[in-house]
Structure formats: structure tokens, C-alpha cells
Write a protein that holds these residues in place. Structure first.
Motif, PDB file in Angstrom:
ATOM      1  N   LYS A 143      -1.805   8.059  12.807  1.00 24.62           N
ATOM      2  CA  LYS A 143      -0.618   7.031  12.784  1.00 24.62           C
ATOM      3  C   LYS A 143      -0.446   6.288  11.716  1.00 24.62           C
ATOM      4  CE  LYS A 143       0.439   8.342  17.240  1.00 24.62           C
ATOM      5  NZ  LYS A 143       1.628   9.020  17.692  1.00 24.62           N
ATOM      6  N   LYS A 144       0.842   6.242  11.078  1.00 29.88           N
ATOM      7  CA  LYS A 144       1.230   5.338  10.074  1.00 29.88           C
ATOM      8  C   LYS A 144      -0.120   5.092   8.908  1.00 29.88           C
ATOM      9  CE  LYS A 144       3.668   2.164  13.332  1.00 29.88           C
ATOM     10  NZ  LYS A 144       3.571   3.247  14.462  1.00 29.88           N
ATOM     11  N   ILE A 145      -0.343   6.292   8.373  1.00 31.90           N
ATOM     12  CA  ILE A 145      -1.399   6.421   7.162  1.00 31.90           C
ATOM     13  C   ILE A 145      -0.730   5.505   6.157  1.00 31.90           C
ATOM     14  CG2 ILE A 145      -2.572   7.791   5.685  1.00 31.90           C
ATOM     15  CD1 ILE A 145      -2.052  10.224   7.900  1.00 31.90           C
ATOM     16  N   SER A 146      -1.500   4.419   5.823  1.00 29.12           N
ATOM     17  CA  SER A 146      -0.910   3.334   4.875  1.00 29.12           C
ATOM     18  C   SER A 146      -1.682   3.076   3.729  1.00 29.12           C
ATOM     19  CB  SER A 146      -0.536   2.366   5.754  1.00 29.12           C
ATOM     20  OG  SER A 146       0.134   2.378   6.909  1.00 29.12           O
ATOM     21  N   THR A 147      -0.974   2.656   2.744  1.00 32.03           N
ATOM     22  CA  THR A 147      -1.679   1.763   1.509  1.00 32.03           C
ATOM     23  C   THR A 147      -0.656   0.728   1.178  1.00 32.03           C
ATOM     24  OG1 THR A 147      -2.699   2.271  -0.834  1.00 32.03           O
ATOM     25  CG2 THR A 147      -0.220   3.190  -0.306  1.00 32.03           C
ATOM     26  N   LYS A 148      -1.437   0.009   0.402  1.00 33.84           N
ATOM     27  CA  LYS A 148      -0.607  -1.345  -0.050  1.00 33.84           C
ATOM     28  C   LYS A 148       0.301  -0.853  -1.181  1.00 33.84           C
ATOM     29  CE  LYS A 148      -1.368  -5.452  -2.864  1.00 33.84           C
ATOM     30  NZ  LYS A 148      -0.531  -5.059  -3.913  1.00 33.84           N
ATOM     31  N   ALA A 149       1.455  -1.389  -0.963  1.00 33.92           N
ATOM     32  CA  ALA A 149       2.594  -1.162  -1.992  1.00 33.92           C
ATOM     33  C   ALA A 149       2.370  -1.599  -3.160  1.00 33.92           C
ATOM     34  CB  ALA A 149       3.916  -1.732  -1.498  1.00 33.92           C
ATOM     35  N   VAL A 150       2.627  -1.045  -4.423  1.00 39.58           N
ATOM     36  CA  VAL A 150       2.715  -1.605  -5.792  1.00 39.58           C
ATOM     37  C   VAL A 150       3.470  -2.838  -5.900  1.00 39.58           C
ATOM     38  CG1 VAL A 150       2.677  -0.964  -8.106  1.00 39.58           C
ATOM     39  CG2 VAL A 150       2.193   0.620  -6.707  1.00 39.58           C
ATOM     40  N   GLY A 151       2.802  -3.882  -6.379  1.00 43.14           N
ATOM     41  CA  GLY A 151       3.410  -5.191  -6.695  1.00 43.14           C
ATOM     42  C   GLY A 151       3.662  -5.891  -5.488  1.00 43.14           C
ATOM     43  N   SER A 152       3.051  -5.829  -4.404  1.00 44.35           N
ATOM     44  CA  SER A 152       3.734  -6.543  -3.389  1.00 44.35           C
ATOM     45  C   SER A 152       2.500  -6.406  -2.191  1.00 44.35           C
ATOM     46  CB  SER A 152       5.072  -6.286  -2.556  1.00 44.35           C
ATOM     47  OG  SER A 152       5.023  -5.172  -1.829  1.00 44.35           O
ATOM     48  N   ARG A 153       2.449  -7.075  -1.370  1.00 41.68           N
ATOM     49  CA  ARG A 153       1.589  -7.166  -0.065  1.00 41.68           C
ATOM     50  C   ARG A 153       2.029  -6.371   0.979  1.00 41.68           C
ATOM     51  NH1 ARG A 153      -2.405 -11.310   0.071  1.00 41.68           N
ATOM     52  NH2 ARG A 153      -2.520 -12.900  -1.534  1.00 41.68           N
ATOM     53  N   ARG A 154       3.109  -5.720   0.935  1.00 42.68           N
ATOM     54  CA  ARG A 154       3.825  -4.952   1.875  1.00 42.68           C
ATOM     55  C   ARG A 154       3.070  -3.694   2.078  1.00 42.68           C
ATOM     56  NH1 ARG A 154      10.247  -4.818   0.930  1.00 42.68           N
ATOM     57  NH2 ARG A 154      10.229  -4.267   3.134  1.00 42.68           N
ATOM     58  N   ARG A 155       3.151  -3.138   3.170  1.00 44.60           N
ATOM     59  CA  ARG A 155       2.519  -1.560   3.685  1.00 44.60           C
ATOM     60  C   ARG A 155       3.559  -0.624   3.522  1.00 44.60           C
ATOM     61  NH1 ARG A 155       2.657   1.716   8.088  1.00 44.60           N
ATOM     62  NH2 ARG A 155       4.334   0.499   8.850  1.00 44.60           N
ATOM     63  N   GLN A 156       2.958   0.405   2.624  1.00 44.49           N
ATOM     64  CA  GLN A 156       3.576   1.456   2.298  1.00 44.49           C
ATOM     65  C   GLN A 156       3.079   2.754   3.101  1.00 44.49           C
ATOM     66  OE1 GLN A 156       3.606   2.759  -1.681  1.00 44.49           O
ATOM     67  NE2 GLN A 156       4.679   4.730  -1.190  1.00 44.49           N
ATOM     68  N   ASN A 157       3.944   3.468   4.070  1.00 41.03           N
ATOM     69  CA  ASN A 157       3.646   4.381   4.802  1.00 41.03           C
ATOM     70  C   ASN A 157       3.496   5.621   4.122  1.00 41.03           C
ATOM     71  OD1 ASN A 157       3.569   6.308   6.888  1.00 41.03           O
ATOM     72  ND2 ASN A 157       4.566   5.232   8.407  1.00 41.03           N
ATOM     73  N   ILE A 158       2.467   6.513   4.071  1.00 40.25           N
ATOM     74  CA  ILE A 158       2.259   7.496   3.496  1.00 40.25           C
ATOM     75  C   ILE A 158       2.088   8.694   4.236  1.00 40.25           C
ATOM     76  CG2 ILE A 158       1.835   6.441   1.303  1.00 40.25           C
ATOM     77  CD1 ILE A 158      -1.195   7.124   1.758  1.00 40.25           C
ATOM     78  N   THR A 159       2.273   8.594   5.507  1.00 35.10           N
ATOM     79  CA  THR A 159       1.931   9.437   6.409  1.00 35.10           C
ATOM     80  C   THR A 159       2.436  11.012   6.104  1.00 35.10           C
ATOM     81  OG1 THR A 159       2.019   8.060   8.183  1.00 35.10           O
ATOM     82  CG2 THR A 159       2.002  10.242   9.000  1.00 35.10           C
ATOM     83  N   LYS A 160       3.590  11.147   5.488  1.00 37.70           N
ATOM     84  CA  LYS A 160       4.309  12.434   4.966  1.00 37.70           C
ATOM     85  C   LYS A 160       3.646  13.054   3.957  1.00 37.70           C
ATOM     86  CE  LYS A 160       7.880  10.680   2.179  1.00 37.70           C
ATOM     87  NZ  LYS A 160       9.484  10.672   1.759  1.00 37.70           N
ATOM     88  N   SER A 161       2.741  12.229   3.247  1.00 38.66           N
ATOM     89  CA  SER A 161       1.927  12.856   2.344  1.00 38.66           C
ATOM     90  C   SER A 161       0.571  13.791   2.624  1.00 38.66           C
ATOM     91  CB  SER A 161       1.551  12.261   1.145  1.00 38.66           C
ATOM     92  OG  SER A 161       0.479  11.171   1.821  1.00 38.66           O
TER      93      SER A 161
END
Length: 445
Positions: A143-161
Motif C-alpha cells: 500500500k502507498k509505496i512511498s519516497t520523499k519528493a525531490v525538493g520538499s518534505r512531501r510524500r511521493q507515491n511510487i506504487t505504480k512503479s
């Protein structure tokens, strides 16, 4: 690991996988065995962790093909859960290879595929000792496979990769291929329209979603003589009554529905267990039985109450509580339905304040505030303060016992010794609560 790889010139990022499977037998299936009360039995080492973290490094993979198809992000896990050729290591495994179900690729691809896309199968032990398959879930893991977004503290959802849209024909095709290495399913069976991915979610959800299940298919296969028509399935949904806050009673409703035209008397067994982060139960919280009747065309709402005084001791060292419900159709005793729901308790509020901007090598002050929210004395209280560039070492302070509704107000000093945006962290512990945290940001100029 991420820092070392970057030092070596390899682009790298940290990845978090929620509901991460630990598939010991590497058959891409997490098998869970329960007794007829819905309580987990220790029959397998398979488990589902509430999250697991690894790294991805950007590399070429000429060993996987000459056209560069599997270059790019490679999963590398410095905290592996199983041996790989006799050594505790994991990866590098091509993320695109995982997406395509290439479990024959080096290195450790089957284990990583299972972490993000294993199927879950639930078996119940009967009084005769037979293991009865009562439910399967193809969507729980990864669920919600995630990494830190570049240049911010926001979460980037990369599940589709890592996997195609959950439940789509392409995702099921890739799972079939990963499990069997069988190419026989033609690509033209896949509806490309199903491959439209949902918009990336940039903000982490703060509340768990209520799930609905048909509680498995029952156990019609046990009957010696065929029945004219199996009973209509019972759909099961957990509905929150209030936010689950540590220190308060947990309230939710079990909502049952059926398309049956007859009234259905049901026997409902509810069990609640404290769970560790690795999916293992750490203690029993409560168990209760209820007798209800599901009327045709109407939803049945069954209240579930888990009092704080009942759960707080088992939950002190646990990460979540699992509510398991086993429903037996009293008119069709061979038909049982299983549903589970994980509850993560939100911690009471701890606040920390400090100057938004501070000067280098200048004395500054801050304050931490916490109020005891429960009707009991909090004992063995400790406050820990930390922050890179703000404290050269952790600052720990013992706090006197807190009576009900008492407020703790602790003032502290710190002298920043590094410039830049720094994070100040407060961590409160006692015999009733663990790791209640608060953070604030200080810009050192």
C-alpha cells in the motif's frame, strides 16, 4: 545505505512500503492460519509488517538484457529479512522487473515481488482438525509505496512503479507469470483501458479507510451433498464511530448486509489482539460472542467497544490492534465468514515550541507541554529532546508523576551550532504511553 551510495556517485532514495509482506517460503502467498475464534495460530512464519523500508539505487543492468530495458531504479535492502545464498543481503533487483513479474531475475526478485504484491490466504482450523480456506485477499499487500519528493518534505507515491493497478487484468497477469513462469496467457486478454493509473497522492492519509469484504466464500465445499443454491454472501464493513485515540475507548460498528430474502440468524465472535510491527500478536485484549439476526433488505449494525482500561496494558509495547470477526450462519453451519480490521491508535497531543529563527551560537529557549488525558496517574515519565545542529547530544529529563488532567510544562535551552533548517524533536515516555512525539523547525542563521 542511501548516504553511502550517494557518496559513491550512485543516485539513491529511501522507499517505504506499507503493508509489506514477509514471504518466508517465497511462493508469493502469505498464508495465515486462525482458529475458529479468528485468533492467529503460529503455523507459519509468513507475516505482513505494517511497513518496511529499503533503498533504490539508479544503475545499469547489462546482466538482465543488452537493450537497457531493466536499467534504472534497483531495489537494495540493507535490512533484509531472509538469507540470500547464505548471506543476509537483498538486491539489487530491477524495479521494472518486479513490475513485470520477472521473478527469475537476479537478485532476490521473488522476495521483493512478494513484499509489494503477495496474495493473502486465510485458513481456519475446524474441530475435526481440517484446515478450511475461508478468505483470500489479493489487494492487501503493498500500500502507498512511498519516497520523499525531490525538493520538499512531501510524500511521493511510487506504487505504480512496482505493480500495475491493483486488481486489473494486467496486474493479475503479472502475478500469474511471477508465480508460474508461464507465458501462456496472451497479452490481448488485457484490457488496456484498465491501465489508467490513479492520480498520485502527495499527502499521507491521516485516517485509516474502512474496508468492505464478503468475508470469504464460506465453506460450501465441505458439504457432502450438493445444495440447490448456496446462501447469499454476507458483506462485512467496519465503520468508525470516533477517531481511535490512545487513552480513550475505541468505538466502531460492524455493518452486515446480505441479498438473501430470508432472515438469517448469525453467531458472531469478536476477538481483539495487540499486534507488533511485524504482524505478530503480542497479547489478547478481549473476546466476546453475540447472537444477531440479519433481516432481508436491511443492514445490521453491531457495535464493537474496546475500553481503554482493557487495551492500554497490552498496547503499551504494541503498534496496532487487530479486530477479527468470525460469523457463522446458524441455518447453514458450514458457512463461516471472516473479516479483520487493523486499528492504529493516535497518540495524545504533545506540543513543542521554539523560535522559528535563531542565530548561530546564541542561547535560545523552548517549551514542551503535555496534559495527562487519562483517569490514572502517569508514572516513570521521561522527556527526551534532540535535534541535529541544535543539541550535540540528546537531552533527557525525568518528570514527576502526572495526575489525571495535570499539565506538564517543561522549558529548555539550546544553542545552535550549525546553520540551516533544523528539526527539534520531543519524545515523551511513561508506563502508559510510549514514544509520543512532537517536532518543530528552527531556521539557524
Amino acid at each position: 545505505m542511501c548516504s553511502v551510495m550517494r557518496l559513491l556517485g550512485i543516485p539513491c532514495r529511501v522507499v517505504t512500503n506499507f503493508e509489506s509482506a514477509h514471504d518466508v517460503h517465497m511462493n508469493l502467498i502469505v498464508e495465515t492460519y486462525i482458529d475458529d475464534n479468528g485468533v492467529n495460530e503460529e503455523r507459519t512464519k509468513d507475516s505482513i509488517w505494517n511497513f518496511h523500508v529499503w533503498t533504490e539505487g539508479w544503475m545499469k543492468r547489462p546482466d538482465l538484457g543488452i537493450d537497457g530495458e531493466y536499467d534504472g531504479w534497483q531495489a537494495v535492502d540493507p535490512t533484509p529479512q531472509e538469507l540470500s545464498d547464505g548471506v543476509f543481503c537483498c538486491g539489487p533487483a530491477s524495479v521494472k522487473g518486479i513490475l513485470n513479474g520477472q521473478t527469475g531475475f537476479k537478485y532476490d526478485a521473488p522476495f521483493i515481488f512478494a513484499e509489494v504484491n503477495a496474495d493473502c490466504v486465510y485458513y481456519m482450523s475446524t474441530e475435526s482438525g481440517e484446515m478450511l480456506k475461508v478468505d483470500s485477499d489479493t489487494k492487501r499487500v503493498g500500500k502507498k509505496i512511498s519516497t520523499k519528493a525531490v525538493g520538499s518534505r512531501r510524500r511521493q507515491n511510487i506504487t505504480k512503479s512496482y505493480k500495475h493497478k491493483e486488481g486489473s487484468k494486467r496486474e493479475r497477469h503479472c502475478f500469474f507469470y511471477a508465480a508460474t513462469r508461464d507465458y501462456s496467457k496472451p497479452d490481448d486478454e488485457i484490457d488496456e483501458d484498465e491501465e489508467e493509473e490513479e492520480e498520485e497522492e502527495e499527502v499521507m492519509d491521516t485516517e485509516a479507510e474502512s474496508g468492505e469484504t464478503d468475508g470469504g466464500g464460506g465453506s460450501g465445499g465441505m458439504e457432502e451433498e450438493p445444495t440447490p443454491q448456496p446462501p447469499s454472501p454476507v458483506t462485512i464493513r467496519f465503520k468508525k464511530v470516533s477517531r481511535p485515540i490512545n487513552g480513550k475507548d475505541v468505538n466502531l460498528n460492524l455493518v452486515l448486509k446480505s441479498k438473501s430474502s430470508d432472515a438469517r440468524p448469525l453467531s458472531i465472535h469478536i476477538s481483539v489482539q495487540a499486534m507488533n510491527h511485524n504482524g505478530r500478536p503480542t497479547g489478547k485484549i478481549l473476546a466476546e460472542d453475540k447472537e444477531e439476526t440479519l433481516l432481508p433488505g436491511k443492514a445490521l449494525s453491531v457495535p464493537i467497544l474496546v475500553p481503554f482500561l482493557t487495551y492500554h496494558k497490552p498496547m503499551v509495547e504494541s503498534e496496532s490492534m487487530k479486530i477479527s470477526v468470525v460469523i457463522t450462519d446458524k441455518n447453514n453451519g458450514d458457512h463461516k465468514y471472516l473479516a479483520t480490521h487493523d486499528v492504529v491508535l493516535l497518540n495524545p497531543q504533545l506540543s513543542i515550541t521554539a523560535p522559528a529563527q535563531a542565530s548561530l551560537n546564541t542561547l535560545n529557549s523552548g517549551e514542551v507541554v503535555f496534559m495527562n488525558p487519562v483517569n490514572e496517574v502517569l508514572t516513570n515519565c521521561t522527556l527526551t529532546l534532540s535535534g541535529g545542529g541544535l543539541f550535540k547530544e540528546e537531552f533527557e529529563k525525568k518528570i514527576q508523576d502526572l495526575n489525571p488532567n495535570d499539565t506538564m510544562s517543561i522549558k529548555f535551552d539550546f544553542t545552535p551550532y550549525k546553520k540551516g533548517e533544523k528539526t527539534l524533536t520531543a519524545d515523551f515516555d511513561c508506563d502508559t504511553f510510549r514514544d509520543i512525539k512532537a517536532i518543530c523547525t528552527v531556521n539557524v542563521v
